[in-house]
Design a protein around this motif. Structure first.
Motif, PDB file in Angstrom:
ATOM      1  N   CYS A  31     -59.471 100.739  12.950  1.00  0.00           N
ATOM      2  CA  CYS A  31     -59.120 102.125  12.618  1.00  0.00           C
ATOM      3  C   CYS A  31     -59.605 103.036  13.733  1.00  0.00           C
ATOM      4  CB  CYS A  31     -59.752 102.543  11.287  1.00  0.00           C
ATOM      5  SG  CYS A  31     -59.262 104.197  10.733  1.00  0.00           S
ATOM      6  N   MET A  32     -58.668 103.734  14.364  1.00  0.00           N
ATOM      7  CA  MET A  32     -58.986 104.724  15.393  1.00  0.00           C
ATOM      8  C   MET A  32     -58.366 106.058  14.997  1.00  0.00           C
ATOM      9  SD  MET A  32     -58.355 102.526  18.907  1.00  0.00           S
ATOM     10  CE  MET A  32     -56.869 101.724  18.286  1.00  0.00           C
ATOM     11  N   GLU A  33     -59.080 107.134  15.261  1.00  0.00           N
ATOM     12  CA  GLU A  33     -58.593 108.475  14.936  1.00  0.00           C
ATOM     13  C   GLU A  33     -58.438 109.289  16.217  1.00  0.00           C
ATOM     14  OE1 GLU A  33     -59.984 112.490  12.443  1.00  0.00           O
ATOM     15  OE2 GLU A  33     -61.354 110.768  12.698  1.00  0.00           O
ATOM     16  N   PHE A  34     -57.205 109.719  16.475  1.00  0.00           N
ATOM     17  CA  PHE A  34     -56.902 110.596  17.607  1.00  0.00           C
ATOM     18  C   PHE A  34     -56.741 112.025  17.077  1.00  0.00           C
ATOM     19  CE2 PHE A  34     -55.599 106.465  19.152  1.00  0.00           C
ATOM     20  CZ  PHE A  34     -55.987 106.472  20.484  1.00  0.00           C
ATOM     21  N   THR A  35     -57.396 112.965  17.750  1.00  0.00           N
ATOM     22  CA  THR A  35     -57.361 114.357  17.311  1.00  0.00           C
ATOM     23  C   THR A  35     -56.985 115.253  18.486  1.00  0.00           C
ATOM     24  OG1 THR A  35     -59.095 113.940  15.679  1.00  0.00           O
ATOM     25  CG2 THR A  35     -58.694 116.226  16.267  1.00  0.00           C
ATOM     26  N   LEU A  36     -56.083 116.200  18.227  1.00  0.00           N
ATOM     27  CA  LEU A  36     -55.699 117.212  19.218  1.00  0.00           C
ATOM     28  C   LEU A  36     -55.553 118.524  18.474  1.00  0.00           C
ATOM     29  CD1 LEU A  36     -54.850 117.824  22.180  1.00  0.00           C
ATOM     30  CD2 LEU A  36     -52.484 117.535  21.413  1.00  0.00           C
ATOM     31  N   GLY A  37     -56.490 119.474  18.738  1.00  0.00           N
ATOM     32  CA  GLY A  37     -56.476 120.700  17.965  1.00  0.00           C
ATOM     33  C   GLY A  37     -56.707 120.369  16.498  1.00  0.00           C
ATOM     34  N   GLY A  38     -55.784 120.796  15.637  1.00  0.00           N
ATOM     35  CA  GLY A  38     -55.899 120.496  14.211  1.00  0.00           C
ATOM     36  C   GLY A  38     -55.134 119.279  13.777  1.00  0.00           C
ATOM     37  N   ALA A  39     -54.435 118.623  14.708  1.00  0.00           N
ATOM     38  CA  ALA A  39     -53.618 117.456  14.359  1.00  0.00           C
ATOM     39  C   ALA A  39     -54.452 116.182  14.454  1.00  0.00           C
ATOM     40  CB  ALA A  39     -52.404 117.371  15.287  1.00  0.00           C
ATOM     41  N   ARG A  40     -54.259 115.300  13.460  1.00  0.00           N
ATOM     42  CA  ARG A  40     -55.038 114.060  13.399  1.00  0.00           C
ATOM     43  C   ARG A  40     -54.111 112.884  13.117  1.00  0.00           C
ATOM     44  NH1 ARG A  40     -60.571 115.166  12.410  1.00  0.00           N
ATOM     45  NH2 ARG A  40     -60.976 117.401  12.192  1.00  0.00           N
ATOM     46  N   VAL A  41     -54.225 111.838  13.941  1.00  0.00           N
ATOM     47  CA  VAL A  41     -53.390 110.641  13.804  1.00  0.00           C
ATOM     48  C   VAL A  41     -54.297 109.418  13.817  1.00  0.00           C
ATOM     49  CG1 VAL A  41     -51.580 109.224  14.866  1.00  0.00           C
ATOM     50  CG2 VAL A  41     -51.388 111.728  14.890  1.00  0.00           C
ATOM     51  N   LEU A  42     -54.118 108.540  12.835  1.00  0.00           N
ATOM     52  CA  LEU A  42     -54.823 107.263  12.830  1.00  0.00           C
ATOM     53  C   LEU A  42     -53.939 106.188  13.449  1.00  0.00           C
ATOM     54  CD1 LEU A  42     -56.427 106.956   9.262  1.00  0.00           C
ATOM     55  CD2 LEU A  42     -57.414 107.955  11.328  1.00  0.00           C
ATOM     56  N   VAL A  43     -54.540 105.304  14.206  1.00  0.00           N
ATOM     57  CA  VAL A  43     -53.896 104.049  14.580  1.00  0.00           C
ATOM     58  C   VAL A  43     -54.600 102.958  13.776  1.00  0.00           C
ATOM     59  CG1 VAL A  43     -53.468 102.373  16.416  1.00  0.00           C
ATOM     60  CG2 VAL A  43     -53.207 104.817  16.871  1.00  0.00           C
ATOM     61  N   ASP A  44     -53.898 102.433  12.789  1.00  0.00           N
ATOM     62  CA  ASP A  44     -54.373 101.407  11.855  1.00  0.00           C
ATOM     63  C   ASP A  44     -55.391 101.972  10.866  1.00  0.00           C
ATOM     64  OD1 ASP A  44     -52.715  99.498  12.971  1.00  0.00           O
ATOM     65  OD2 ASP A  44     -54.266  98.633  14.245  1.00  0.00           O
ATOM     66  N   CYS A  45     -55.517 101.273   9.748  1.00  0.00           N
ATOM     67  CA  CYS A  45     -56.489 101.617   8.721  1.00  0.00           C
ATOM     68  C   CYS A  45     -56.779 100.324   7.966  1.00  0.00           C
ATOM     69  CB  CYS A  45     -55.949 102.707   7.797  1.00  0.00           C
ATOM     70  SG  CYS A  45     -57.196 103.397   6.677  1.00  0.00           S
ATOM     71  N   GLY A  46     -57.625  99.468   8.588  1.00  0.00           N
ATOM     72  CA  GLY A  46     -57.759  98.096   8.133  1.00  0.00           C
ATOM     73  C   GLY A  46     -58.998  97.823   7.304  1.00  0.00           C
ATOM     74  N   LEU A  47     -58.949  96.696   6.617  1.00  0.00           N
ATOM     75  CA  LEU A  47     -60.028  96.244   5.752  1.00  0.00           C
ATOM     76  C   LEU A  47     -61.073  95.487   6.563  1.00  0.00           C
ATOM     77  CD1 LEU A  47     -60.295  96.264   2.527  1.00  0.00           C
ATOM     78  CD2 LEU A  47     -59.649  93.850   2.664  1.00  0.00           C
ATOM     79  N   PHE A  48     -62.351  95.750   6.287  1.00  0.00           N
ATOM     80  CA  PHE A  48     -63.425  94.940   6.857  1.00  0.00           C
ATOM     81  C   PHE A  48     -63.488  93.611   6.102  1.00  0.00           C
ATOM     82  CE2 PHE A  48     -64.884  99.190   8.130  1.00  0.00           C
ATOM     83  CZ  PHE A  48     -65.267  98.948   9.448  1.00  0.00           C
ATOM     84  N   GLN A  49     -63.616  92.516   6.843  1.00  0.00           N
ATOM     85  CA  GLN A  49     -63.697  91.190   6.244  1.00  0.00           C
ATOM     86  C   GLN A  49     -64.832  90.418   6.901  1.00  0.00           C
ATOM     87  OE1 GLN A  49     -59.548  90.414   7.352  1.00  0.00           O
ATOM     88  NE2 GLN A  49     -59.083  90.027   5.211  1.00  0.00           N
ATOM     89  N   GLY A  50     -65.459  89.531   6.141  1.00  0.00           N
ATOM     90  CA  GLY A  50     -66.553  88.725   6.682  1.00  0.00           C
ATOM     91  C   GLY A  50     -67.707  88.688   5.713  1.00  0.00           C
ATOM     92  N   SER A  51     -68.896  89.041   6.171  1.00  0.00           N
ATOM     93  CA  SER A  51     -70.080  89.009   5.317  1.00  0.00           C
ATOM     94  C   SER A  51     -69.979  90.096   4.253  1.00  0.00           C
ATOM     95  CB  SER A  51     -71.338  89.232   6.157  1.00  0.00           C
ATOM     96  OG  SER A  51     -71.382  90.569   6.628  1.00  0.00           O
ATOM     97  N   ARG A  52     -70.788  89.940   3.187  1.00  0.00           N
ATOM     98  CA  ARG A  52     -70.793  90.952   2.134  1.00  0.00           C
ATOM     99  C   ARG A  52     -71.259  92.308   2.663  1.00  0.00           C
ATOM    100  NH1 ARG A  52     -70.679  88.719  -3.108  1.00  0.00           N
ATOM    101  NH2 ARG A  52     -68.869  87.339  -3.082  1.00  0.00           N
ATOM    102  N   SER A  53     -72.191  92.292   3.624  1.00  0.00           N
ATOM    103  CA  SER A  53     -72.663  93.565   4.202  1.00  0.00           C
ATOM    104  C   SER A  53     -71.532  94.271   4.923  1.00  0.00           C
ATOM    105  CB  SER A  53     -73.827  93.311   5.161  1.00  0.00           C
ATOM    106  OG  SER A  53     -74.950  92.798   4.478  1.00  0.00           O
ATOM    107  N   LEU A  54     -70.698  93.498   5.640  1.00  0.00           N
ATOM    108  CA  LEU A  54     -69.561  94.089   6.339  1.00  0.00           C
ATOM    109  C   LEU A  54     -68.516  94.572   5.346  1.00  0.00           C
ATOM    110  CD1 LEU A  54     -68.700  94.614   9.262  1.00  0.00           C
ATOM    111  CD2 LEU A  54     -67.465  92.458   9.211  1.00  0.00           C
ATOM    112  N   GLU A  55     -68.239  93.771   4.321  1.00  0.00           N
ATOM    113  CA  GLU A  55     -67.254  94.169   3.325  1.00  0.00           C
ATOM    114  C   GLU A  55     -67.686  95.423   2.572  1.00  0.00           C
ATOM    115  OE1 GLU A  55     -66.605  90.791   0.831  1.00  0.00           O
ATOM    116  OE2 GLU A  55     -65.323  89.770   2.285  1.00  0.00           O
TER     117      GLU A  55
END
Length: 534
Positions: free
Chosen positions: A20-44
């Protein structure tokens, strides 16, 4: 800074999931991906934290592909107020419906199972991260766009997608905003990948974000034909041992590649016709999407390859349970890292059998059950039960859907000149660092950075990025193996170690000693809390 493009990393930085990355320009906001954390319980556990941004203020999401580590938090994003479009290729949009719906069902089923466990008696019940209904609502916001066609996801932004060669519909993202030109690789496919042409992307850019999954690994170069012979040898060896061949596999792409190769091997008489059970309703749906896009795929002759009479898609849970009585078959089930789904059921019933074989054909993240098995654990803990590992554990690397170190470095070099910064994400720390050194050699004089989750950067045109905010120190401890992995290792061997103590009184003394350590820690913690209150 108001009209300067900024980039925040909210996931998949020094780890391979949660993109998940967030690009911001002025008041506009665009995400590239919005993914689930997987692996250890701490990461999840990071999946349940509040988003680092207000979902209502996100204008759009650009989705690189349908894998859950890139798309799996979209239902939660929508449930919390995101109303914009999810821009992606048509194939990704088609895959997103079954992928997200399945993820929602898994969230509901896992929540119900955890709440039933006796070892949680008296604890507060879990709530699902999201539901199937949430997932379908998110899919309804998907908006398909053709590769290489420009679109405007938000005010001041324009973007286009490039073939990434990773899975069906996968894309890299080119963004122009505030006079800055950025390319995000998404996940990149390797050479000699079934179905898809080699990755493409523009060169001569300001900033580049590239994945690093196999940044420290070079696979032996092999052809599709050689890979098929490796698979044939593994299947023949597993059947000769008299048991099942269990393959933890990702329902999307990996399953279809395996079916393609098994069908070819049987047709060429390089392999006897063997029953192949695909125990994944999601894999069935994904295979249907593949068949609907067959005309645009390489290495495939129509849709009949997926309709081989030896292939049996398992629908219900009851059918899945009946496979317990099967021997001498190939059983493929999700998830590929053994963290959820029906594969855990099959591992419980096959890992302890010396005649069984477990074949890994995909990446296993640190802290995942698959990684623990692959690294040689003698016992593992699955759904609260201890399971001995007596089965043959095997691995084939050549099915990876990710480019290896050399291929990643070549792809990065092909983007030159990069006048600003190369960011390396989506990789464990060792892989990222190895690729950083190689990228710096291939692009001398170029700034190469390995960001952390929580970091924020300004992205000026034709100049290196400036870090505006440091990363989250607390997340470093959640990456890789965590205390729950260590706990599972400890308790799975505890009973056996105690049984090796011949004298009953000494066993009792050992238990009292372990209890004393915990009691002393509890007393120390309570005393520390009392001092803070004073």
């Amino acid at each position: 800074m108001g009209r300067e493009l900024t980039l925040a990393f909210h996931g998949a930085a020094r780890t391979v999931t949660g993109s998940c990355m967030e690009f911001t320009l002025g008041g506009a906001r665009v995400l590239v991906d919005c993914g689930l954390f997987q692996g250890s319980r701490s990461l999840e556990a990071l999946n349940r934290e509040d988003f680092a941004f207000d979902p209502k203020k996100i204008d759009a999401v650009i989705l690189t592909h349908a894998h859950i580590d890139h798309s799996g938090l979209l239902p939660r994003l929508v449930a919390q107020g995101f109303e914009g479009r999810i821009w992606c290729t048509a194939a990704t949009a088609d895959l997103l419906r079954p992928m997200l719906a399945d993820a929602g069902r898994i969230q509901e089923a896992d929540t119900e199972r955890r709440n039933r466990r006796r070892d949680r008696a008296g604890e507060e019940p879990f709530e699902p991260l999201y539901t199937e209904a949430d997932a379908l609502a998110a899919w309804g916001q998907a908006h398909a766009v053709e590769l290489n066609d420009w679109f405007e996801p938000a005010e001041g932004f324009r973007a286009r997608l490039w073939n990434a060669g990773h899975i069906l519909g996968s894309a890299s993202v080119e963004i122009e905003a505030g006079g800055t030109r950025v390319v995000c690789s998404g996940d990149l496919g390797p050479d000699n990948k079934s179905f898809h042409p080699d990755p493409e992307a523009p060169s001569g850019i300001d900033h580049l974000i590239c994945e690093s999954t196999y940044g420290d690994r070079q696979r032996e170069q092999t052809t599709i034909e050689a890979r098929r012979q490796l698979l044939a040898a593994e299947i023949r060896g597993a059947l000769a041992r008299g048991g099942n061949l269990v393959i933890p596999t990702f329902a999307l792409e990996r399953t279809q590649e395996l079916l393609l190769d098994i069908a070819w091997l049987v047709r060429e008489k390089a392999l006897p016709s063997v029953p192949v059970f695909i125990d994944s309703p999601l894999a069935r749906e994904a295979t249907r999407v593949f068949a609907s896009h067959a005309e645009g795929l390489e290495d495939i002759d129509g849709t009949s390859v997926f309709q081989n009479p030896a292939f049996r898609f398992v629908e219900s849970v009851a059918e899945s349970i009946r496979l317990n009585a099967v021997s001498g078959a190939v059983i493929m089930a999700a998830s590929g890292m053994c963290e959820a789904g029906r594969i855990r059921h099959h591992l419980m019933h096959n890992l302890h059998r010396r005649e069984s074989t477990v074949l890994f054909v995909g990446y296993q993240a640190q802290g995942s059950l698959g990684r623990v098995i692959l690294e040689g654990a003698q016992r593992v803990r699955i759904s609260g039960q201890d399971v001995m590992v007596r089965a043959q554990i095997r691995r084939i690397d050549s099915y990876s859907a990710h480019a290896d170190q050399t291929e990643l470095a070549d792809w990065i070099a092909a983007r030159a000149p990069v006048s600003g910064t190369v960011f390396l994400d989506h990789g464990e720390a060792g892989a990222v660092e190895a690729l950083r050194k190689l990228a710096a050699e291939r692009l001398p004089g170029t700034n190469v950075t390995t960001p952390e989750i929580g970091e924020l950067y300004a992205l000026p045109p034709a100049a290196p990025a400036r870090r505006l905010k440091t990363g989250r120190m607390d997340i470093r401890e959640a990456l890789g193996r965590d205390w729950q992995n260590s706990y599972a290792d400890f308790v799975t061997g505890l009973k056996r170690e105690l049984a090796r103590i011949d004298d009953q009184r000494q066993r009792e003394a050992a238990i009292r000693a372990m209890r004393k350590v915990l009691d002393e820690y509890t007393a120390h913690r309570d005393a520390r809390r009392e001092r803070h209150r004073q």
